[in-house]
Scaffold this motif. Structure first.
Motif, PDB file in Angstrom:
ATOM      1  N   THR A   3      54.126 -20.874  67.191  1.00 18.37           N
ATOM      2  CA  THR A   3      53.403 -20.483  65.982  1.00 18.37           C
ATOM      3  C   THR A   3      54.072 -19.252  65.383  1.00 18.37           C
ATOM      4  O   THR A   3      54.889 -18.595  66.028  1.00 18.37           O
ATOM      5  CB  THR A   3      51.938 -20.167  66.304  1.00 18.37           C
ATOM      6  OG1 THR A   3      51.898 -19.116  67.274  1.00 18.37           O
ATOM      7  CG2 THR A   3      51.216 -21.385  66.836  1.00 18.37           C
ATOM      8  N   TYR A   4      53.688 -18.970  64.174  1.00 22.94           N
ATOM      9  CA  TYR A   4      54.247 -17.792  63.511  1.00 22.94           C
ATOM     10  C   TYR A   4      53.540 -16.535  63.988  1.00 22.94           C
ATOM     11  O   TYR A   4      52.325 -16.514  64.142  1.00 22.94           O
ATOM     12  CB  TYR A   4      54.092 -17.909  61.992  1.00 22.94           C
ATOM     13  CG  TYR A   4      54.939 -18.988  61.388  1.00 22.94           C
ATOM     14  CD1 TYR A   4      56.318 -18.867  61.352  1.00 22.94           C
ATOM     15  CD2 TYR A   4      54.365 -20.123  60.836  1.00 22.94           C
ATOM     16  CE1 TYR A   4      57.103 -19.867  60.801  1.00 22.94           C
ATOM     17  CE2 TYR A   4      55.132 -21.121  60.279  1.00 22.94           C
ATOM     18  CZ  TYR A   4      56.505 -20.976  60.266  1.00 22.94           C
ATOM     19  OH  TYR A   4      57.274 -21.953  59.714  1.00 22.94           O
ATOM     20  N   ARG A   5      54.310 -15.501  64.173  1.00 19.17           N
ATOM     21  CA  ARG A   5      53.739 -14.197  64.484  1.00 19.17           C
ATOM     22  C   ARG A   5      53.360 -13.544  63.157  1.00 19.17           C
ATOM     23  O   ARG A   5      53.863 -13.932  62.091  1.00 19.17           O
ATOM     24  CB  ARG A   5      54.751 -13.357  65.257  1.00 19.17           C
ATOM     25  CG  ARG A   5      55.029 -13.944  66.652  1.00 19.17           C
ATOM     26  CD  ARG A   5      55.751 -12.950  67.537  1.00 19.17           C
ATOM     27  NE  ARG A   5      56.975 -12.425  66.935  1.00 19.17           N
ATOM     28  CZ  ARG A   5      58.202 -12.792  67.287  1.00 19.17           C
ATOM     29  NH1 ARG A   5      58.382 -13.676  68.229  1.00 19.17           N
ATOM     30  NH2 ARG A   5      59.261 -12.266  66.701  1.00 19.17           N
ATOM     31  N   PRO A   6      52.503 -12.537  63.203  1.00 21.84           N
ATOM     32  CA  PRO A   6      52.075 -11.891  61.958  1.00 21.84           C
ATOM     33  C   PRO A   6      53.230 -11.410  61.076  1.00 21.84           C
ATOM     34  O   PRO A   6      53.176 -11.542  59.848  1.00 21.84           O
ATOM     35  CB  PRO A   6      51.222 -10.718  62.440  1.00 21.84           C
ATOM     36  CG  PRO A   6      50.684 -11.166  63.760  1.00 21.84           C
ATOM     37  CD  PRO A   6      51.777 -12.006  64.350  1.00 21.84           C
ATOM     38  N   GLU A   7      54.298 -10.909  61.677  1.00 24.46           N
ATOM     39  CA  GLU A   7      55.429 -10.427  60.860  1.00 24.46           C
ATOM     40  C   GLU A   7      56.153 -11.577  60.151  1.00 24.46           C
ATOM     41  O   GLU A   7      56.677 -11.418  59.063  1.00 24.46           O
ATOM     42  CB  GLU A   7      56.409  -9.571  61.674  1.00 24.46           C
ATOM     43  CG  GLU A   7      57.007 -10.239  62.885  1.00 24.46           C
ATOM     44  CD  GLU A   7      56.190 -10.012  64.173  1.00 24.46           C
ATOM     45  OE1 GLU A   7      56.778 -10.276  65.236  1.00 24.46           O
ATOM     46  OE2 GLU A   7      55.037  -9.604  64.114  1.00 24.46           O
ATOM     47  N   HIS A   8      56.155 -12.775  60.773  1.00 26.56           N
ATOM     48  CA  HIS A   8      56.745 -13.939  60.108  1.00 26.56           C
ATOM     49  C   HIS A   8      55.928 -14.349  58.900  1.00 26.56           C
ATOM     50  O   HIS A   8      56.474 -14.708  57.849  1.00 26.56           O
ATOM     51  CB  HIS A   8      56.854 -15.122  61.080  1.00 26.56           C
ATOM     52  CG  HIS A   8      57.858 -14.934  62.162  1.00 26.56           C
ATOM     53  ND1 HIS A   8      57.563 -15.232  63.472  1.00 26.56           N
ATOM     54  CD2 HIS A   8      59.118 -14.448  62.161  1.00 26.56           C
ATOM     55  CE1 HIS A   8      58.615 -14.964  64.226  1.00 26.56           C
ATOM     56  NE2 HIS A   8      59.567 -14.476  63.446  1.00 26.56           N
ATOM     57  N   VAL A   9      54.610 -14.289  59.051  1.00 29.15           N
ATOM     58  CA  VAL A   9      53.723 -14.656  57.936  1.00 29.15           C
ATOM     59  C   VAL A   9      53.901 -13.676  56.789  1.00 29.15           C
ATOM     60  O   VAL A   9      53.963 -14.064  55.628  1.00 29.15           O
ATOM     61  CB  VAL A   9      52.260 -14.707  58.413  1.00 29.15           C
ATOM     62  CG1 VAL A   9      51.315 -14.938  57.251  1.00 29.15           C
ATOM     63  CG2 VAL A   9      52.076 -15.796  59.464  1.00 29.15           C
TER      64      VAL A   9
END
Length: 114
Positions: A105-111
């Motif tokens: 899943t995406y980490r917050p920084e990726h989002v």
């Protein structure tokens, strides 16, 4: 034992209405366990016979999910044998633990970058 398997597939076809593809799947699963099923009688089948066949499959590199797929069909056949009173006890092919697949899943920084 092969004659009983043929009766099983006929029963599935005519009383359960399974498709030709499902019957092909049953036949493929039979081939996976033919070392046990071709050399046994319903009275002599044991869980350890299937464990030996599973060990051989795993040593050949067959994945646990594939072994479990084969086991599902053969367990249907074994249950049918028992229900038809052709096997004195219900024998089950043991299922293997399948590895869990964790989806990345995406980490917050990726989002935030998106």
């Amino acid at each position: 034992m092969r004659d009983l398997f043929d009766l099983f597939t006929r029963d599935r076809r005519y009383t359960k209405g399974v498709s030709e593809r499902t019957l092909d799947w049953y036949r493929q699963c039979w081939k996976a366990f033919d070392s046990v099923l071709n050399h046994a009688t319903p009275e002599t089948l044991t869980k350890s016979d299937f464990t030996t066949a599973i060990e051989a499959m795993r040593n050949r590199g067959v994945a646990p999910v594939t072994v479990n797929t084969y086991a599902r069909a053969i367990n249907g056949f074994l249950k049918w044998l028992h229900e038809e009173e052709r096997c004195p006890r219900l024998v089950k092919v043991p299922r293997l633990k399948e590895p869990e697949v964790v989806i990345a899943t995406y980490r917050p920084e990726h989002v935030q970058n998106l």
